[in-house]
Design a protein around this motif. Structure first.
Motif, short mmCIF file in Angstrom:
data_model
loop_
_atom_site.label_atom_id
_atom_site.label_comp_id
_atom_site.label_asym_id
_atom_site.label_seq_id
_atom_site.Cartn_x
_atom_site.Cartn_y
_atom_site.Cartn_z
N ALA A 129 3.44 -4.54 -17.17
CA ALA A 129 3.60 -3.57 -16.07
C ALA A 129 2.65 -3.91 -14.93
CB ALA A 129 3.36 -2.16 -16.57
N LEU A 130 1.41 -4.25 -15.26
CA LEU A 130 0.44 -4.63 -14.24
C LEU A 130 0.87 -5.91 -13.52
CD1 LEU A 130 -2.27 -4.11 -12.86
CD2 LEU A 130 -3.35 -5.47 -14.66
N GLN A 131 1.39 -6.87 -14.27
CA GLN A 131 1.86 -8.11 -13.65
C GLN A 131 3.06 -7.85 -12.73
OE1 GLN A 131 2.54 -10.53 -17.11
NE2 GLN A 131 0.42 -11.25 -17.16
N GLU A 132 3.88 -6.87 -13.07
CA GLU A 132 5.05 -6.56 -12.24
C GLU A 132 4.68 -5.86 -10.94
OE1 GLU A 132 9.27 -4.19 -12.58
OE2 GLU A 132 8.38 -4.98 -14.41
N ILE A 133 3.67 -4.99 -10.99
CA ILE A 133 3.31 -4.26 -9.77
C ILE A 133 2.35 -5.02 -8.87
CG2 ILE A 133 3.71 -2.01 -10.80
CD1 ILE A 133 0.64 -1.67 -10.88
N SER A 134 1.61 -5.99 -9.41
CA SER A 134 0.58 -6.69 -8.64
C SER A 134 1.09 -7.34 -7.36
CB SER A 134 -0.12 -7.74 -9.51
OG SER A 134 -0.86 -7.10 -10.50
N PRO A 135 2.24 -8.04 -7.35
CA PRO A 135 2.69 -8.64 -6.10
C PRO A 135 3.04 -7.61 -5.01
CG PRO A 135 3.85 -9.61 -7.95
CD PRO A 135 3.09 -8.44 -8.47
N GLY A 136 3.38 -6.40 -5.38
CA GLY A 136 3.79 -5.39 -4.41
C GLY A 136 2.65 -4.57 -3.82
N ILE A 137 1.45 -4.70 -4.35
CA ILE A 137 0.33 -3.89 -3.86
C ILE A 137 -0.03 -4.22 -2.42
CG2 ILE A 137 -2.12 -3.33 -4.21
CD1 ILE A 137 -1.57 -3.41 -7.21
N PRO A 138 -0.10 -5.49 -2.00
CA PRO A 138 -0.39 -5.74 -0.58
C PRO A 138 0.64 -5.12 0.36
CG PRO A 138 -0.72 -7.74 -1.84
CD PRO A 138 -0.10 -6.73 -2.76
N ALA A 139 1.89 -5.09 -0.03
CA ALA A 139 2.93 -4.48 0.80
C ALA A 139 2.74 -2.97 0.91
CB ALA A 139 4.31 -4.80 0.25
N MET A 140 2.16 -2.36 -0.12
CA MET A 140 1.90 -0.92 -0.07
C MET A 140 0.83 -0.59 0.97
SD MET A 140 1.80 0.26 -4.01
CE MET A 140 3.13 0.05 -5.13
N TRP A 141 -0.08 -1.54 1.22
CA TRP A 141 -1.14 -1.33 2.20
C TRP A 141 -0.63 -1.43 3.63
CZ3 TRP A 141 -5.74 0.73 1.93
CH2 TRP A 141 -6.39 0.80 0.70
N LYS A 142 0.53 -2.05 3.83
CA LYS A 142 1.05 -2.21 5.18
C LYS A 142 1.31 -0.85 5.80
CE LYS A 142 4.54 -4.60 7.82
NZ LYS A 142 5.75 -5.43 7.79
N ASN A 143 0.74 -0.60 6.94
CA ASN A 143 0.87 0.66 7.68
C ASN A 143 0.37 1.88 6.89
OD1 ASN A 143 2.02 -0.68 9.87
ND2 ASN A 143 4.06 -0.52 8.97
N ALA A 144 -0.52 1.67 5.92
CA ALA A 144 -1.03 2.78 5.12
C ALA A 144 -2.12 3.56 5.86
CB ALA A 144 -1.57 2.28 3.79
N ILE A 145 -2.91 2.87 6.65
CA ILE A 145 -4.00 3.53 7.36
C ILE A 145 -3.47 4.05 8.69
CG2 ILE A 145 -6.30 3.25 8.37
CD1 ILE A 145 -6.76 1.02 6.34
N LYS A 146 -3.55 5.36 8.84
CA LYS A 146 -3.01 6.00 10.06
C LYS A 146 -4.07 6.77 10.77
CE LYS A 146 1.45 6.20 7.94
NZ LYS A 146 2.45 6.93 7.28
#
Length: 146
Positions: A129-146
């Protein structure tokens, strides 16, 4: 030593607001990532009466292991964790299933209670599960800080 200095003119620059926005975004992103990891691990655990093969996610019969998968954000360490909570009577069983090792558990009732050692084979759920979510974490940061 390298020093970088940022000079902004004409803006109302308040570092506390920037820090607060970052911490809020961090909490949201890490919480989402941990919740997604828990969901992936839960989906991997199939409810059936036979044991899973070594190397596959563990099968659950009553669903207790599946229900006890939790996630949490730890603001002091700036981390998020997900995984099984400690089960009564079999506290080291989830870890033994994940990594494949010997665990002890209590069997029997009343005067017949005793500890029994069981050798578990590797049936990981959290690591995939950790290996599956790891590549998507940088994309979650995109536009996260508002």
């Amino acid at each position: 030593m390298m020093q970088i200095q940022l000079a902004l003119r004409g803006l109302d620059w308040k570092p506390a607001h920037v820090t607060d926005a970052y911490l809020k975004a961090e909490r949201q992103v890490l919480t989402k990532a941990a919740a997604r990891g828990r969901s992936i691990a839960r989906r991997a655990m199939r409810k059936r009466n036979r044991a899973s093969r070594p190397g596959e996610a563990p099968s659950v019969r009553q669903g207790q292991l599946k229900r006890f998968l939790l996630f949490a954000y730890e603001p002091n360490n700036h981390t998020a964790v997900f995984g099984p909570r400690r089960l009564t009577g079999a506290s080291d069983t989830p870890e033994a299933l994940e990594h494949g090792k010997t665990a002890s558990r209590v069997v029997g009732r009343g005067r017949q209670r005793r500890r029994q050692s069981i050798n578990y084979e590797n049936r990981p759920a959290m690591v995939p599960a950790l290996q599956e979510i790891s590549p998507g974490i940088p994309a979650m940061w995109k536009n996260a800080i508002k």
